[in-house]
Design a protein around this motif. Sequence first.
Motif, mmCIF file in Angstrom:
data_model
loop_
_atom_site.group_PDB
_atom_site.id
_atom_site.type_symbol
_atom_site.label_atom_id
_atom_site.label_comp_id
_atom_site.label_asym_id
_atom_site.label_seq_id
_atom_site.Cartn_x
_atom_site.Cartn_y
_atom_site.Cartn_z
ATOM 1 N N ASN A 1 8.021 -9.665 4.980
ATOM 2 C CA ASN A 1 6.522 -9.306 4.026
ATOM 3 C C ASN A 1 6.131 -9.013 5.720
ATOM 4 O O ASN A 1 6.093 -9.688 5.816
ATOM 5 C CB ASN A 1 6.161 -9.243 3.753
ATOM 6 C CG ASN A 1 7.208 -9.403 1.551
ATOM 7 O OD1 ASN A 1 8.044 -8.903 1.769
ATOM 8 N ND2 ASN A 1 6.640 -9.862 0.651
ATOM 9 N N GLU B 1 9.269 -5.700 4.747
ATOM 10 C CA GLU B 1 10.021 -5.211 6.568
ATOM 11 C C GLU B 1 11.152 -5.856 6.739
ATOM 12 O O GLU B 1 10.022 -7.319 7.115
ATOM 13 C CB GLU B 1 8.510 -4.719 7.567
ATOM 14 C CG GLU B 1 9.235 -4.198 8.827
ATOM 15 C CD GLU B 1 7.885 -4.281 9.310
ATOM 16 O OE1 GLU B 1 7.355 -5.067 10.445
ATOM 17 O OE2 GLU B 1 6.778 -3.180 9.232
ATOM 18 N N GLN C 1 -0.860 -6.378 5.824
ATOM 19 C CA GLN C 1 -1.911 -5.585 6.192
ATOM 20 C C GLN C 1 -2.712 -5.447 5.674
ATOM 21 O O GLN C 1 -3.447 -4.921 4.713
ATOM 22 C CB GLN C 1 -1.876 -3.359 6.598
ATOM 23 C CG GLN C 1 0.427 -3.752 6.865
ATOM 24 C CD GLN C 1 0.461 -2.161 6.773
ATOM 25 O OE1 GLN C 1 -0.404 -1.115 6.571
ATOM 26 N NE2 GLN C 1 0.712 -1.869 8.012
ATOM 27 N N THR D 1 -2.767 -5.025 2.062
ATOM 28 C CA THR D 1 -2.030 -4.388 0.987
ATOM 29 C C THR D 1 -0.340 -4.745 1.784
ATOM 30 O O THR D 1 -0.587 -5.316 3.060
ATOM 31 C CB THR D 1 -1.266 -2.496 1.877
ATOM 32 O OG1 THR D 1 -0.942 -2.152 3.279
ATOM 33 C CG2 THR D 1 -2.271 -1.707 1.143
ATOM 34 N N GLU D 2 0.717 -4.842 1.060
ATOM 35 C CA GLU D 2 2.212 -5.950 1.037
ATOM 36 C C GLU D 2 3.418 -4.771 1.852
ATOM 37 O O GLU D 2 3.080 -3.633 0.454
ATOM 38 C CB GLU D 2 2.288 -6.712 0.709
ATOM 39 C CG GLU D 2 3.491 -7.523 1.012
ATOM 40 C CD GLU D 2 3.262 -8.499 -0.385
ATOM 41 O OE1 GLU D 2 4.169 -9.950 -0.020
ATOM 42 O OE2 GLU D 2 2.649 -8.894 -1.134
ATOM 43 N N GLN D 3 3.793 -5.493 2.209
ATOM 44 C CA GLN D 3 4.830 -3.832 2.443
ATOM 45 C C GLN D 3 6.387 -4.676 2.945
ATOM 46 O O GLN D 3 6.428 -5.612 4.034
ATOM 47 C CB GLN D 3 4.635 -3.091 3.766
ATOM 48 C CG GLN D 3 3.385 -1.764 3.695
ATOM 49 C CD GLN D 3 3.305 -1.644 5.171
ATOM 50 O OE1 GLN D 3 4.186 -1.326 6.069
ATOM 51 N NE2 GLN D 3 3.515 -0.225 4.662
#
Length: 79
Positions: A30, A26, A33, A22-24
Amino acid sequence: MTKLVESIAKALVENPEHVVVTEQAEGQGNVLQLRVAADDMGKVIGKQGRIAKALRTVVKAAATKQNKKVSVEILSEDE
């Protein structure tokens, strides 16, 4: 970028169906995870963290080419 990490991780582990990336967003970049089965953590991290370091290096190189900042976190499935 997520497909790259997912492809590499699936090639390393015994349970590729448990690999999830998954990409978040931040801060300025980015965070990818990477979640793998608990039994596969050692295969993804490697001896003295060499495989994890290599994975992060490849992702950083690909991100730099796209003028992005990306980091990789490796988590077990139960986290």
